[in-house]
Design an enzyme around this catalytic site. Structure first.
Site, PDB file in Angstrom:
ATOM      1  N   ARG A 152      44.629  36.375  43.780  1.00  0.00           N
ATOM      2  CA  ARG A 152      44.292  35.184  44.472  1.00  0.00           C
ATOM      3  C   ARG A 152      44.673  35.592  46.072  1.00  0.00           C
ATOM      4  NH1 ARG A 152      47.132  33.491  39.838  1.00  0.00           N
ATOM      5  NH2 ARG A 152      45.859  32.253  38.403  1.00  0.00           N
TER       6      ARG A 152
ATOM      7  N   HIS B  45      31.831  49.347  35.312  1.00  0.00           N
ATOM      8  CA  HIS B  45      31.740  49.167  33.761  1.00  0.00           C
ATOM      9  C   HIS B  45      32.954  48.836  32.831  1.00  0.00           C
ATOM     10  CE1 HIS B  45      33.596  53.019  32.813  1.00  0.00           C
ATOM     11  NE2 HIS B  45      33.515  52.959  31.580  1.00  0.00           N
TER      12      HIS B  45
ATOM     13  N   THR C  30      39.387  40.276  39.854  1.00  0.00           N
ATOM     14  CA  THR C  30      38.717  39.708  38.763  1.00  0.00           C
ATOM     15  C   THR C  30      37.389  38.986  38.988  1.00  0.00           C
ATOM     16  OG1 THR C  30      39.910  37.834  38.397  1.00  0.00           O
ATOM     17  CG2 THR C  30      40.543  39.573  37.098  1.00  0.00           C
ATOM     18  N   LYS C  31      37.304  38.603  40.371  1.00  0.00           N
ATOM     19  CA  LYS C  31      36.351  37.816  41.082  1.00  0.00           C
ATOM     20  C   LYS C  31      36.198  38.081  42.534  1.00  0.00           C
ATOM     21  CE  LYS C  31      37.616  33.673  38.112  1.00  0.00           C
ATOM     22  NZ  LYS C  31      38.206  32.468  38.021  1.00  0.00           N
TER      23      LYS C  31
ATOM     24  N   ASN D 216      42.229  57.037  47.915  1.00  0.00           N
ATOM     25  CA  ASN D 216      43.042  57.681  46.825  1.00  0.00           C
ATOM     26  C   ASN D 216      42.665  57.019  45.288  1.00  0.00           C
ATOM     27  OD1 ASN D 216      44.995  59.404  48.013  1.00  0.00           O
ATOM     28  ND2 ASN D 216      45.258  57.689  49.533  1.00  0.00           N
TER      29      ASN D 216
END
Length: 180
Positions: A124, A60, A109-110, A32
């Site tokens: 996290r 991107h 983000t990581k 989805n």
């Protein structure tokens, strides 16, 4: 031409002549997600992937273009047996391991290692999938839909509106019996 008419024509065209997928995906794929529309070929998704509505997978970042005329483009990889929660976002260049649950509204983000449950902004690690399942089991909040639905989901078959209705009805019925 009226914007509503143009939107309707596009909707009809996309329904009958959908653009081919340009990203790599595995088997038993139930998505989805909005998958990067500018660089979809930079997204790779493994087997048994499921995502909830509103989730986004990016490869991107166009923000540098505003200032220096360049795009940041990186391969985004998602392993097998991954669940991506509602309204969560995976940013460009992230690699997510196998057997991962990403909580709703998380911003990844990581890189995420295998066998992890992550949530938050930024996301996290909070536990392993097994620890999460045990917690839910101990709280008595896990309910199994009927076998025909489980079979469809396991084979990657898209659920119909009736299937989704049956899931809800069967689980609500089980909850009623537990609550009595």
């Amino acid at each position: 031409m009226n914007n509503k008419i143009i939107a309707f024509i596009r909707m009809v065209r996309n329904h009958f002549f959908p653009e081919p997928e340009r990203y790599v995906k595995g088997k038993a794929f139930y998505s989805n997600s909005l998958i990067d529309t500018l660089f979809p070929e930079m997204v790779e998704i493994g087997d048994h992937f499921t995502s909830a509505p509103g989730s986004i997978i990016l490869a991107h970042d166009a923000s540098p273009a505003q200032f220096i005329g360049k795009y940041r483009v990186q391969k985004t990889k998602i392993g097998s047996f991954v669940f991506l929660g509602a309204n969560s976002v995976i940013l460009p260049g992230v690699t997510i391991g196998d057997n991962v649950i990403i909580g709703a509204m998380s911003v990844v983000t990581k890189d995420v290692p295998p066998n992890s449950v992550v949530c938050g902004n930024p996301a996290r690690i909070i536990c392993t999938p097994q620890e999460y399942f045990n917690k839910c089991e101990n709280q008595g909040v896990l309910f199994e839909p009927d076998a025909s639905i489980v079979s469809k989901i396991s084979s990657g078959i898209t659920l119909t509106t009736d299937d989704k209705k049956r899931i809800g009805e069967s689980i609500i019925e089980k909850i009623k019996h537990v609550s009595l």
